[in-house]
Write an enzyme that holds these catalytic residues in place. Structure first.
Site, PDB file in Angstrom:
ATOM      1  N   GLU A 178     -54.673 -83.447  -0.371  1.00 40.75           N
ATOM      2  CA  GLU A 178     -55.264 -83.157  -1.931  1.00 40.75           C
ATOM      3  C   GLU A 178     -56.449 -82.756  -1.617  1.00 40.75           C
ATOM      4  OE1 GLU A 178     -54.979 -82.304  -4.751  1.00 40.75           O
ATOM      5  OE2 GLU A 178     -53.412 -83.059  -6.030  1.00 40.75           O
ATOM      6  N   ASP A 179     -56.934 -81.601  -2.611  1.00 41.18           N
ATOM      7  CA  ASP A 179     -58.500 -81.601  -2.748  1.00 41.18           C
ATOM      8  C   ASP A 179     -59.147 -82.563  -3.400  1.00 41.18           C
ATOM      9  OD1 ASP A 179     -57.321 -81.146  -5.039  1.00 41.18           O
ATOM     10  OD2 ASP A 179     -58.204 -79.111  -5.354  1.00 41.18           O
TER      11      ASP A 179
ATOM     12  N   ASP B 250     -58.583 -86.848  -9.274  1.00 49.31           N
ATOM     13  CA  ASP B 250     -59.386 -87.049 -10.733  1.00 49.31           C
ATOM     14  C   ASP B 250     -58.902 -88.472 -11.360  1.00 49.31           C
ATOM     15  OD1 ASP B 250     -60.972 -86.725 -12.803  1.00 49.31           O
ATOM     16  OD2 ASP B 250     -60.338 -84.863 -13.163  1.00 49.31           O
TER      17      ASP B 250
ATOM     18  N   PHE C 175     -67.479 -81.766 -13.012  1.00 48.54           N
ATOM     19  CA  PHE C 175     -66.866 -80.962 -12.571  1.00 48.54           C
ATOM     20  C   PHE C 175     -67.223 -80.025 -11.391  1.00 48.54           C
ATOM     21  CE2 PHE C 175     -64.418 -76.439 -12.538  1.00 48.54           C
ATOM     22  CZ  PHE C 175     -63.201 -77.311 -12.639  1.00 48.54           C
TER      23      PHE C 175
ATOM     24  N   ARG D 189     -63.737 -70.546  -4.980  1.00 49.97           N
ATOM     25  CA  ARG D 189     -62.905 -71.223  -3.752  1.00 49.97           C
ATOM     26  C   ARG D 189     -63.442 -71.186  -2.620  1.00 49.97           C
ATOM     27  NH1 ARG D 189     -58.028 -73.443  -5.891  1.00 49.97           N
ATOM     28  NH2 ARG D 189     -56.984 -72.218  -7.523  1.00 49.97           N
TER      29      ARG D 189
HETATM   30  P1  IMP Z   1     -55.709 -85.418 -11.203  1.00 52.77           P
HETATM   31  O1  IMP Z   1     -54.204 -85.117 -11.617  1.00 52.77           O
HETATM   32  O2  IMP Z   1     -56.213 -85.830 -12.558  1.00 52.77           O
HETATM   33  O3  IMP Z   1     -56.073 -86.591 -10.393  1.00 52.77           O
HETATM   34  O4  IMP Z   1     -55.977 -83.866 -10.827  1.00 52.77           O
HETATM   35  C1  IMP Z   1     -56.018 -83.357  -9.510  1.00 52.77           C
HETATM   36  C2  IMP Z   1     -56.157 -81.821  -9.902  1.00 52.77           C
HETATM   37  O5  IMP Z   1     -57.019 -81.639 -10.687  1.00 52.77           O
HETATM   38  C3  IMP Z   1     -56.856 -81.495  -8.382  1.00 52.77           C
HETATM   39  O6  IMP Z   1     -55.691 -81.383  -7.548  1.00 52.77           O
HETATM   40  C4  IMP Z   1     -57.557 -80.220  -8.601  1.00 52.77           C
HETATM   41  O7  IMP Z   1     -56.696 -79.115  -8.734  1.00 52.77           O
HETATM   42  C5  IMP Z   1     -57.723 -80.534 -10.318  1.00 52.77           C
HETATM   43  N1  IMP Z   1     -59.435 -80.907 -10.452  1.00 52.77           N
HETATM   44  C6  IMP Z   1     -59.630 -82.016 -10.802  1.00 52.77           C
HETATM   45  N2  IMP Z   1     -60.855 -82.299 -10.891  1.00 52.77           N
HETATM   46  C7  IMP Z   1     -61.441 -80.931 -10.378  1.00 52.77           C
HETATM   47  C8  IMP Z   1     -62.865 -80.557 -10.428  1.00 52.77           C
HETATM   48  O8  IMP Z   1     -63.816 -80.978 -10.604  1.00 52.77           O
HETATM   49  N3  IMP Z   1     -62.860 -79.237  -9.967  1.00 52.77           N
HETATM   50  C9  IMP Z   1     -61.741 -78.268  -9.757  1.00 52.77           C
HETATM   51  N4  IMP Z   1     -60.257 -78.934  -9.841  1.00 52.77           N
HETATM   52  C10 IMP Z   1     -60.321 -80.233 -10.143  1.00 52.77           C
HETATM   53 MG    MG Z   2     -54.909 -79.537  -6.884  1.00 46.45          MG
END
Ligand code: IMP
Ligand code: MG
Length: 206
Positions: free
Chosen positions: A129-130, A133, A182, A195
């Site tokens: 994963e990138d 969050d 963010f 990106r």
């Molecule tokens: P989660 O499901 O809340 O853990 O979010 C995960 C996904 O939200 C990541 O795979 C990202 O694609 C997107 N995301 C969460 N935080 C950021 C950020 O700070 N910048 C860009 N994308 C984010």
């Molecule tokens: Mg993602």
């Protein structure tokens, strides 16, 4: 404050310390609300950390013929760098999960837009994963992959925002823990832009 222009591929980004004034501006700017950006993790730091992660992954999965699962789109840059540091047999597959739409806050919903092509039954799976969050995406993916009978699933995320981890999503390999802001770059986007940045930057809307 002066904004530093960015020259793609021509001039290395100035190496400064993390507490220096590291403002960055793309020229021309993408069609986004007014904002400025600040470098949070420099290119060289990313390179070194990715190498460390590759070493950890090799220790644990090097003899297990794993399937590496790249979570599109955000992880594509990270995965490309990570796999080039691995020199053991593995295969790679892709899936696409989305939770954000075009917003900078999560919608709280996860969708699997594109699924894997190969079976993961009895295979060791490394999900890349990138960023984790809220942990919703990883929790959803883990449950969905678990149901397919893999030998093991581990999670590797370049970034982790622990402040937002409302769902329990254990990250086995974590690149950097970052503040609850963010960020863009190194695969991560804001409405599809940024990106391509070779570093991670915080977005400040003005
Ligand atoms: P989660 O499901 O809340 O853990 O979010 C995960 C996904 O939200 C990541 O795979 C990202 O694609 C997107 N995301 C969460 N935080 C950021 C950020 O700070 N910048 C860009 N994308 C984010
Ligand atoms: Mg993602």
């Amino acid at each position: 404050m002066d904004l530093i222009p960015f020259y793609v591929g021509l001039i290395p980004f100035p190496k400064k310390s993390m507490d220096a004034d590291m403002k960055y501006k793309m020229n021309p700017e993408p069609p986004l609300p007014p904002h400025y950006m600040e470098v949070l993790i420099e290119e060289e730091e990313l390179r070194i950390r990715v190498q460390d992660l590759a070493r950890e992954v090799t220790e644990n999965l090097g003899e297990r013929d794993p399937i590496i699962v790249c979570v599109l789109k955000g992880a594509f840059v990270f995965v490309a760098d990570l796999v080039r540091k691995l020199d053991f047999p593995f295969s790679i597959d892709f899936l696409r999960a989305s939770s954000y739409g075009n917003s900078v806050v999560t919608s709280g919903e996860v969708k699997l837009d594109l699924d894997l092509q190969q079976s993961i039954s009895n295979r060791h799976v490394l999900v890349v994963e990138d960023i984790v969050d809220t942990g919703l995406t990883v929790q959803y993916l883990k449950a969905s992959l678990d149901a397919r009978g893999p030998a093991s699933i581990s999670i590797c995320s370049l970034l982790h925002k622990p402040a937002n981890n409302v769902k329990l999503a254990p990250v086995d390999y974590c690149g950097f823990e970052i503040p609850n802001d963010f960020v863009v770059g190194y695969g991560l986007d804001w409405q599809g832009y940024y990106r391509n940045l070779p570093f991670i930057a915080q977005v400040h809307q003005t």
